[in-house]
Write a protein that holds these residues in place. Structure first.
Motif, PDB file in Angstrom:
ATOM      1  N   ARG A   1      17.253  56.401-102.175  1.00  0.00           N
ATOM      2  CA  ARG A   1      17.638  55.033-102.535  1.00  0.00           C
ATOM      3  C   ARG A   1      19.161  54.914-102.652  1.00  0.00           C
ATOM      4  O   ARG A   1      19.767  53.956-102.166  1.00  0.00           O
ATOM      5  CB  ARG A   1      16.965  54.636-103.853  1.00  0.00           C
TER       6      ARG A   1
ATOM      7  N   LEU B   1      19.264  46.853 -93.647  1.00  0.00           N
ATOM      8  CA  LEU B   1      18.060  47.483 -94.192  1.00  0.00           C
ATOM      9  C   LEU B   1      17.231  46.495 -95.007  1.00  0.00           C
ATOM     10  O   LEU B   1      16.007  46.455 -94.889  1.00  0.00           O
ATOM     11  CB  LEU B   1      18.447  48.700 -95.041  1.00  0.00           C
TER      12      LEU B   1
ATOM     13  N   HIS C   1      12.437  46.998-102.413  1.00  0.00           N
ATOM     14  CA  HIS C   1      11.709  47.907-101.533  1.00  0.00           C
ATOM     15  C   HIS C   1      11.276  49.170-102.272  1.00  0.00           C
ATOM     16  O   HIS C   1      12.041  49.741-103.054  1.00  0.00           O
ATOM     17  CB  HIS C   1      12.592  48.315-100.349  1.00  0.00           C
TER      18      HIS C   1
ATOM     19  N   ILE D   1       9.914  53.126 -96.380  1.00  0.00           N
ATOM     20  CA  ILE D   1      10.622  52.152 -97.208  1.00  0.00           C
ATOM     21  C   ILE D   1       9.901  50.832 -96.976  1.00  0.00           C
ATOM     22  O   ILE D   1       9.934  50.287 -95.878  1.00  0.00           O
ATOM     23  CB  ILE D   1      12.107  52.055 -96.808  1.00  0.00           C
TER      24      ILE D   1
ATOM     25  N   ILE E   1      10.050  53.196-102.083  1.00  0.00           N
ATOM     26  CA  ILE E   1      10.182  54.399-101.262  1.00  0.00           C
ATOM     27  C   ILE E   1       8.936  55.244-101.493  1.00  0.00           C
ATOM     28  O   ILE E   1       8.608  55.584-102.636  1.00  0.00           O
ATOM     29  CB  ILE E   1      11.460  55.180-101.613  1.00  0.00           C
TER      30      ILE E   1
ATOM     31  N   VAL F   1      19.118  51.432-100.745  1.00  0.00           N
ATOM     32  CA  VAL F   1      17.835  50.715-100.667  1.00  0.00           C
ATOM     33  C   VAL F   1      17.730  49.773-101.859  1.00  0.00           C
ATOM     34  O   VAL F   1      17.838  50.202-103.012  1.00  0.00           O
ATOM     35  CB  VAL F   1      16.650  51.703-100.665  1.00  0.00           C
TER      36      VAL F   1
ATOM     37  N   ARG G   1       8.907  46.886 -98.252  1.00  0.00           N
ATOM     38  CA  ARG G   1       9.226  45.721 -99.070  1.00  0.00           C
ATOM     39  C   ARG G   1       8.015  45.318 -99.906  1.00  0.00           C
ATOM     40  O   ARG G   1       6.869  45.433 -99.464  1.00  0.00           O
ATOM     41  CB  ARG G   1       9.678  44.572 -98.162  1.00  0.00           C
TER      42      ARG G   1
END
Length: 401
Positions: free
Chosen positions: A61, A217, A70, A240, A72, A66, A242
């Protein structure tokens, strides 16, 4: 085997790993995190391994920036497993959003730029649940009409108005084609995406993950990567995802969506912290060591510069070989990959001679994919600039003969 005896691995995957990580892994195989139990033996639900997974998530992240929108996640099945999981989860999402649509009106958009995106589109057709629209096909823009040797021009991309998903492969490992990182004619045409709602953009980053930053991203619905290129051994897939793509797949199935196996449901992975069933413990451990090392060296920006340097050196010597009539690049100018550089050695028996000479110098893994032949130089993160220099020196020697 001593470090001096190790070959330089230019293989496309599974591929090179840093020697320091291999050495640290050997220690962890005997004693992980002071537990007295090896990493390949320890319970995936132990507090030590659970803490390791959470730290790995945090490192990714931080290095890729990130956003909190989102998740992971860590899973198995490689990129090919995500060909299926992406379709099932995104069709379930679309079913919940648009339950009134007939099957033939539910569209999945695929950008086909090489062997892997072609396979992904084929899997979407096989699973059904909607029809596949090929947004752009690189073969239509190649001289022979059948080679994947380019990123199609932006005006060739025809996205659907309300697709269940929009799929592209950032780097094509087999064909040596990659979307440009900076804005330009071979960058992904984000500006042409549909403007309605949250864009269901899905990207396969398997062979370029953490080799450089990911453009826009936050605008992606899903990014996934098999670990066995830049950041770990085979067996681990990183996602990853959303938040709006983490849906109740069973509720969608009741409305007519194709049922999703429980281990392929992104909701299952989120709810269990990626530990619903036994994950690839050793692969996760090695990936964590790789990413810790990346951070210590300067993170993704450092590797972006090194990878740029390596690619420029190989492309430069390739141009020298082309000028001498000894080599021929396979990819159109501007569409070439940083990670997988592909070319032909010209002349009867010359390819075998090239590979034999490379083998004698412990330069290995250079034979192209069986489907396309030729030479493929894979320059993943663990391949150093100095190792790349040795290959460049050999190529220059070969074309000078």
């Amino acid at each position: 085997m001593s470090a001096e005896a190790r070959a330089i691995n230019f293989g496309a995957g599974p591929s090179a790993l840093p020697e320091s990580v291999l050495e640290e892994t050997a220690k962890g195989l005997l004693n992980f995190a002071g537990t007295g139990i090896g990493i390949a033996e320890i319970s995936h639900r132990s507090k030590e391994f659970t803490a390791f997974v959470r730290n790995l998530e945090s490192l990714i992240r931080e290095q890729l920036d990130v956003p909190p929108t989102h998740h992971i996640l860590f899973t198995q099945g490689g990129g090919s497993g995500q060909f299926s999981a992406v379709v099932l989860n995104m069709l379930a999402r679309h079913r919940l959003l648009r339950p009134e649509l007939a099957e033939e009106d539910r569209v999945m958009d695929y950008v086909v730029t090489g062997s892997w995106s072609k396979k992904a589109a084929e899997e979407a057709r096989r699973l059904g649940g909607g029809r596949v629209n090929v947004v752009a096909d690189g073969r239509k823009h190649s001289p022979d009409g059948k080679s994947f040797n380019n990123i199609p021009p932006a005006e060739a991309f025809t996205f659907s108005e309300d697709p269940a998903l929009i799929y592209y492969c950032e780097n094509e490992t087999v064909d040596g084609v990659e979307f440009a990182h900076a804005p330009g004619p071979t960058a992904f045409p984000f500006e042409r995406l549909p403007k309605t709602g949250l864009i269901p953009l899905v990207a396969d980053y398997s062979s370029s993950f953490m080799s450089r930053p990911i453009p826009r991203l936050a605008d992606h619905a899903i990014i996934y990567a098999g670990a066995q290129k830049n950041i770990g051994p085979a067996g681990l897939t990183i996602l990853i995802v959303r938040q709006d793509c983490v849906v109740d797949v069973d509720a969608a199935a009741k409305l007519g969506a194709v049922p999703t196996p429980i281990t392929m449901s992104y909701k299952t992975l989120v709810d269990s912290g990626s530990l619903y069933n036994t994950p690839s413990v050793l692969a996760i451990y090695m990936t964590g060591l790789v990413i810790e090392r990346m951070k210590s060296l300067g993170g993704v920006p450092y590797f972006e510069q090194v990878n740029k340097n390596k690619a420029e050196k190989v492309y430069a010597v390739l141009k020298e070989g082309e000028a001498k009539g000894k080599l021929r690049g396979k990819v159109q100018e501007g569409s070439g990959s940083w990670m997988n550089i592909v070319f032909d050695v010209l002349g009867e028996g010359e390819e075998a001679k090239f590979l034999s000479g490379a083998e004698a110098r412990a330069l290995k893994g250079l034979k192209g994919h069986r489907s396309v032949g030729g030479i493929r130089v894979s320059l993943y993160n663990a391949v150093s600039e100095q190792q790349t220099d040795k290959l460049v020196d050999y190529i220059r020697e070969f074309i000078g003969q």
